[in-house]
Scaffold this motif. Structure first.
Motif: not given
Length: 178
Positions: A1-5, A33-35
């Motif tokens: 998972m990426s660190s993008l917001s 995309l979690s959550p």
């Protein structure tokens, strides 16, 4: 998972533990995309997005039952909502007279089938990761964002020529960082 917001919001009357709550589709999205933030009332969604999701890219999915033009225009006017998708199981026809709504939704985001919805979300995520990579410059973070975009492409079972071209383009950009 990426660190993008990122935030994925799903507004649907059937959310929760009701039968037909689209559990298989939600599981697939959780890998991206979690959550997943689920709402069954527009008012609770609006309260949440205005207070806690200000600094995120928001991908918003709703069903036919909440997809009236006035509500969609209100969602499109929120600056952090990046894309709007309608899970259009009844094959309704939607008007998009508002320019902002047309930009955030467009006809390709009015979806009838799960796989089509998944693919469109992947394409939009790739655009986000590419844009963020451009803004990150020449460093390690930019490369990681592009690598994650390539991983997203590889989650789609049925890759068409456009996806293959996109993957080649991203890989050429990644090689530039080596």
């Amino acid at each position: 998972m990426s660190s993008l917001s990122l935030a994925f919001i799903w507004l649907d009357r059937r959310n929760g533990n009701l039968p037909g709550g689209n559990q298989k589709l939600k599981e697939k999205f959780r890998k991206l995309l979690s959550p997943i933030r689920q709402f069954d009332k527009p008012t609770s969604f609006l309260d949440s997005i205005e207070s806690s999701l200000k600094d995120r890219y928001v991908l918003f999915l709703t069903s036919d039952s909440f997809a009236d033009e006035e509500f969609l225009n209100k969602i499109a006017s929120l600056p952090n909502v990046y894309r709007i998708y309608i899970y259009n199981q009844q094959e309704n026809n939607y008007q998009m007279d508002d320019i902002n709504l047309a930009e955030k939704m467009g006809s390709e985001r009015i979806i009838q089938f799960d796989e089509q919805l998944y693919k469109q979300i992947i394409l939009d995520l790739i655009k986000i990761y590419s844009k963020e990579s451009d803004q990150a410059g020449q460093g390690k973070q930019a490369k990681e964002l592009l690598e994650f975009a390539v991983q997203l492409i590889n989650t789609i079972d049925d890759q068409d020529e456009d996806l293959q071209q996109m993957e080649k383009y991203l890989l050429s950009r990644i090689r530039y960082f080596k």
